[in-house]
Design an enzyme around this catalytic site. Sequence first.
Site, PDB file in Angstrom:
ATOM      1  N   GLU A 153     -17.273  14.055  55.742  1.00 30.56           N
ATOM      2  CA  GLU A 153     -18.024  12.814  55.991  1.00 30.56           C
ATOM      3  C   GLU A 153     -17.844  12.332  57.422  1.00 30.56           C
ATOM      4  OE1 GLU A 153     -17.817   9.548  53.228  1.00 30.56           O
ATOM      5  OE2 GLU A 153     -17.164  10.890  51.646  1.00 30.56           O
ATOM      6  N   HIS A 198     -23.268   9.212  51.458  1.00 34.93           N
ATOM      7  CA  HIS A 198     -22.930   9.234  50.032  1.00 34.93           C
ATOM      8  C   HIS A 198     -22.059  10.464  49.773  1.00 34.93           C
ATOM      9  CE1 HIS A 198     -23.451   8.334  45.793  1.00 34.93           C
ATOM     10  NE2 HIS A 198     -23.587   9.636  45.604  1.00 34.93           N
ATOM     11  N   HIS A 219     -14.234  13.795  52.176  1.00 35.49           N
ATOM     12  CA  HIS A 219     -14.024  12.782  53.220  1.00 35.49           C
ATOM     13  C   HIS A 219     -13.941  13.409  54.605  1.00 35.49           C
ATOM     14  CE1 HIS A 219     -12.775   8.517  52.017  1.00 35.49           C
ATOM     15  NE2 HIS A 219     -13.459   8.437  53.118  1.00 35.49           N
ATOM     16  N   GLY A 242     -34.443   1.570  47.110  1.00 35.34           N
ATOM     17  CA  GLY A 242     -33.766   2.085  45.925  1.00 35.34           C
ATOM     18  C   GLY A 242     -32.274   2.264  46.189  1.00 35.34           C
ATOM     19  N   LEU A 288     -28.644  -2.873  49.239  1.00 28.77           N
ATOM     20  CA  LEU A 288     -29.439  -3.755  50.105  1.00 28.77           C
ATOM     21  C   LEU A 288     -30.866  -3.889  49.592  1.00 28.77           C
ATOM     22  CD1 LEU A 288     -28.125  -2.447  53.523  1.00 28.77           C
ATOM     23  CD2 LEU A 288     -27.531  -4.607  52.402  1.00 28.77           C
TER      24      LEU A 288
HETATM   25  C1  GRF Z   1     -17.010   7.275  51.531  1.00 32.43           C
HETATM   26  O1  GRF Z   1     -16.637   8.243  50.587  1.00 32.43           O
HETATM   27  C2  GRF Z   1     -18.498   7.149  51.559  1.00 32.43           C
HETATM   28  O2  GRF Z   1     -19.168   8.319  51.292  1.00 32.43           O
HETATM   29  C3  GRF Z   1     -18.770   6.164  50.473  1.00 32.43           C
HETATM   30  O3  GRF Z   1     -17.700   5.252  50.571  1.00 32.43           O
HETATM   31  C4  GRF Z   1     -16.556   5.906  51.097  1.00 32.43           C
HETATM   32  C5  GRF Z   1     -16.048   5.098  52.243  1.00 32.43           C
HETATM   33  O4  GRF Z   1     -14.846   5.588  52.750  1.00 32.43           O
HETATM   34  N1  GRF Z   1     -20.070   5.602  50.608  1.00 32.43           N
HETATM   35  P1  GRF Z   1     -14.184   4.908  54.043  1.00 32.43           P
HETATM   36  O5  GRF Z   1     -14.071   3.433  53.759  1.00 32.43           O
HETATM   37  O6  GRF Z   1     -15.072   5.166  55.189  1.00 32.43           O
HETATM   38  O7  GRF Z   1     -12.853   5.553  54.203  1.00 32.43           O
END
Ligand code: GRF
Length: 345
Positions: free
Chosen positions: A324, A254, A321, A293, A238
Amino acid sequence: MTDGGTAAEFPRRPAEAGAGERLVSEPIVPEAGSFDSATMSRGIPGVPARFSWRGKTYTVAALAGTRKNLRPCRSGSGERYVHKHFYTVETETGEVMTIYRTRSGSKKDSWTLYSIDESRQGATREGSASGPGPAPIRLAVLVSGNGTNLQALIDAAADDRARENVDGRFGIALVIADREGCFALERAQKAGIPTALALPPKGVARPEARMAVSDRVLALAREARADALVLAGFLTILSGPLIDEYANRIVNIHPALLPKFGGKGMWGHHVHEAVLSSGDGESGCTVHLVDSGCDTGTILFQRKVPVLPGDTPDSLAERIHREEHAAIVEGARELARRLAREGDR
Ligand code: GRF
């Protein structure tokens, strides 16, 4: 709007106001000495605890959101200053009102009632579908792929609606994708969340394409009255006015421990391959604010996982994941807490 403001100053333009939002634009009188001194000491004008409008006194029960509108300095230096500071408040008698303080010009320090959201009247306090406590912030979630992170956000927002005293409540106002047909869009549609596309134009250089996507995202976010943006696997970098207008209100996730393994080209399996080649014993995910950035904004927090013997990019990606999905929800909550605390929306 009769206060001299322009459409560009405040995203919630009359034509875009939510159904039931009545524009008022009349002066209000804050009760002397009733300002929130804690926020004033940080240079934020503070919400009056009580104000009168048309002869009636309203007592503020909760702050549902704030937003600043900036204007460029006349000197042409490129710097911008705060012209108006908006607050959406819930009153003790159930009104949801947006008021603002003008911070410069002939109306400096005056207060105005901008609008009353009649559709939300009394809906965000006791008895609300989203439970008591501050109103949820409105998120726009940006996606490009499968959308498992989006799903984590959808599920958390749904759970919140049945819970009380959630710290950092959010709702998803809109899901935006930079490509057609990605599964994340289906997830949003299934959850009844509006979706939109911000597609890169064809036949232009990459920086222009990114700018076009960013500008479209900004227009959509304004239209959806999004308080903040979450990048949940969004692959366009972006740039431009979006970054300024939503400064400190965009988070990205990330799949590595930034600042290592970030930047251009570091997405998806490329990240995990680089981690495995490095011989590092751990990886993880990073939630960070987005600046102009690529993966360079302030890191909010990280969750770590071990790199195990025999790991492949896929097995490492899968382990990360799982982390995440908790991290992205925490990132959205952190945005909501920051916005409520610091008056930055
Ligand atoms: C994730 O690994 C995130 O860290 C990266 O893109 C991936 C997206 O995964 N930026 P999803 O589409 O949410 O399953």
